[in-house]
Design a protein around this motif. Sequence first.
Motif, PDB file in Angstrom:
ATOM      1  N   GLY A  42       0.780  -1.230   0.000  1.00  0.00           N
ATOM      2  CA  GLY A  42       0.000   0.000   0.000  1.00  0.00           C
ATOM      3  C   GLY A  42       0.810   1.278   0.000  1.00  0.00           C
ATOM      4  O   GLY A  42       0.231   2.364   0.074  1.00  0.00           O
ATOM      5  N   LEU A  43       2.126   1.184  -0.078  1.00  0.00           N
ATOM      6  CA  LEU A  43       2.956   2.396  -0.087  1.00  0.00           C
ATOM      7  C   LEU A  43       2.852   3.087  -1.449  1.00  0.00           C
ATOM      8  O   LEU A  43       3.573   2.772  -2.394  1.00  0.00           O
ATOM      9  N   GLU A  44       1.953   4.028  -1.528  1.00  0.00           N
ATOM     10  CA  GLU A  44       1.678   4.715  -2.789  1.00  0.00           C
ATOM     11  C   GLU A  44       2.884   5.525  -3.245  1.00  0.00           C
ATOM     12  O   GLU A  44       3.463   6.298  -2.486  1.00  0.00           O
ATOM     13  N   GLY A  45       3.298   5.288  -4.479  1.00  0.00           N
ATOM     14  CA  GLY A  45       4.410   6.032  -5.060  1.00  0.00           C
ATOM     15  C   GLY A  45       5.781   5.575  -4.605  1.00  0.00           C
ATOM     16  O   GLY A  45       6.788   6.166  -4.990  1.00  0.00           O
ATOM     17  N   ALA A  46       5.842   4.529  -3.799  1.00  0.00           N
ATOM     18  CA  ALA A  46       7.138   4.048  -3.307  1.00  0.00           C
ATOM     19  C   ALA A  46       7.755   3.070  -4.300  1.00  0.00           C
ATOM     20  O   ALA A  46       7.053   2.416  -5.076  1.00  0.00           O
ATOM     21  N   THR A  47       9.070   2.989  -4.258  1.00  0.00           N
ATOM     22  CA  THR A  47       9.828   2.062  -5.097  1.00  0.00           C
ATOM     23  C   THR A  47      10.633   1.158  -4.180  1.00  0.00           C
ATOM     24  O   THR A  47      11.245   1.618  -3.209  1.00  0.00           O
ATOM     25  N   PHE A  48      10.631  -0.106  -4.490  1.00  0.00           N
ATOM     26  CA  PHE A  48      11.380  -1.119  -3.745  1.00  0.00           C
ATOM     27  C   PHE A  48      12.632  -1.427  -4.558  1.00  0.00           C
ATOM     28  O   PHE A  48      12.533  -1.799  -5.725  1.00  0.00           O
ATOM     29  N   ILE A  49      13.795  -1.234  -3.957  1.00  0.00           N
ATOM     30  CA  ILE A  49      15.052  -1.438  -4.680  1.00  0.00           C
ATOM     31  C   ILE A  49      15.688  -2.735  -4.186  1.00  0.00           C
ATOM     32  O   ILE A  49      15.977  -2.891  -2.997  1.00  0.00           O
ATOM     33  N   ARG A  50      15.860  -3.643  -5.144  1.00  0.00           N
ATOM     34  CA  ARG A  50      16.449  -4.947  -4.827  1.00  0.00           C
ATOM     35  C   ARG A  50      17.540  -5.240  -5.843  1.00  0.00           C
ATOM     36  O   ARG A  50      17.305  -5.250  -7.038  1.00  0.00           O
ATOM     37  N   ASN A  51      18.758  -5.431  -5.341  1.00  0.00           N
ATOM     38  CA  ASN A  51      19.918  -5.725  -6.195  1.00  0.00           C
ATOM     39  C   ASN A  51      20.077  -4.720  -7.335  1.00  0.00           C
ATOM     40  O   ASN A  51      20.367  -5.077  -8.470  1.00  0.00           O
TER      41      ASN A  51
END
Length: 119
Positions: A42-51
């Motif tokens: 539900g984190l609107e506008g968030a980006t998850f950075i993986r590797n």
Amino acid sequence: MTPKLLLHLLLLLGLFGTLPAAETAPAAEKAKIEALISHIQGLEGATFIRNGSDYSAANAAKFLRAKWERNDKEIKSAEDFIAKAASTSGTSGKPYIIRFKDGKETPCGEYLTAQLKKQ
């Protein structure tokens, strides 16, 4: 199969049948983990950075749920989930990062630990 070999196999099966089964997280802990994953989703506008790659919050939630399922026997609590599935890459060892809509970045493990304390 000889009777002696059959007897040995039956004895081994009997011994292994008495070993405790690996347990998964209790229902209350599973609910906390689900709440954490739903929060990420539900984190609107968030980006998850993986590797080094960017993923949407929805994709991050799918990834974390799948990683939890793969490591289900090792994860007995929400704290275990954060430490063993939601903090660092098992491939590279790099921390997962959340970049919020405002550009601020924070390690996913730290963020989820703070969220868990609010539950």
